[in-house]
Scaffold this active site. Structure first.
Site, short mmCIF file in Angstrom:
data_model
loop_
_atom_site.label_atom_id
_atom_site.label_comp_id
_atom_site.label_asym_id
_atom_site.label_seq_id
_atom_site.Cartn_x
_atom_site.Cartn_y
_atom_site.Cartn_z
N ARG A 9 0.81 -1.21 0.00
CA ARG A 9 0.00 0.00 0.00
C ARG A 9 0.85 1.27 0.00
O ARG A 9 0.33 2.36 -0.18
CB ARG A 9 -0.94 0.00 1.21
N CYS A 10 2.15 1.12 0.19
CA CYS A 10 3.07 2.26 0.28
C CYS A 10 3.73 2.51 -1.07
O CYS A 10 4.36 1.61 -1.64
CB CYS A 10 4.13 1.96 1.34
N SER A 11 3.60 3.73 -1.57
CA SER A 11 4.17 4.04 -2.89
C SER A 11 5.69 3.93 -2.89
O SER A 11 6.28 3.50 -3.88
CB SER A 11 3.74 5.44 -3.34
N ARG A 14 6.50 0.21 -3.08
CA ARG A 14 6.25 -0.30 -4.45
C ARG A 14 7.34 0.17 -5.40
O ARG A 14 7.80 -0.59 -6.26
CB ARG A 14 4.88 0.15 -4.95
#
Length: 115
Positions: A9-11, A14
């Protein structure tokens, strides 16, 4: 091999994963919120990272305040808090057998490819 403590969920997490995979790195993803590291694993990761323990924590998380934590708490208290609430662990954290880096910015993880 690189192990990435990852939160999809963390950019930033990712982006770090994409950078490593894009360079053909052998990456094992550990979703640390689902597969929480033990206090011993946190201490081992910190030994590879170096620096203050607080640097590997997300002090802006609500849980940090809810647990009554302070930035000047003892290392033992901070490790125990991260083991109890893995969302307090800064992400992404990339590790090899001999080195670790926080992916802040995500490009920092590329340093592990220069081993």
């Amino acid at each position: 091999m690189i192990t990435l403590w990852h939160n999809p969920r963390c950019s930033k997490s990712r982006a770090a994963l994409a950078l490593l995979e894009g360079r053909g790195a052998d990456v094992t993803v550990r979703r640390y919120l689902e597969d929480a590291p033990s206090e011993a694993e946190l201490r081992a990761a910190h030994a590879l990272l170096g620096g203050p323990v607080i640097a590997m924590m997300r002090t802006g998380e609500a849980a940090f305040g809810e647990m009554g934590l302070r930035k000047d708490d003892s290392d033992d208290a901070l490790f125990a808090a991260m083991a109890a609430q893995p969302k307090l662990i800064e992400r992404p954290l990339a590790l090899t057998a001999t080195r670790a880096v926080l992916g802040r910015p995500p490009e920092a993880v590329l340093a592990l490819l220069d081993i």
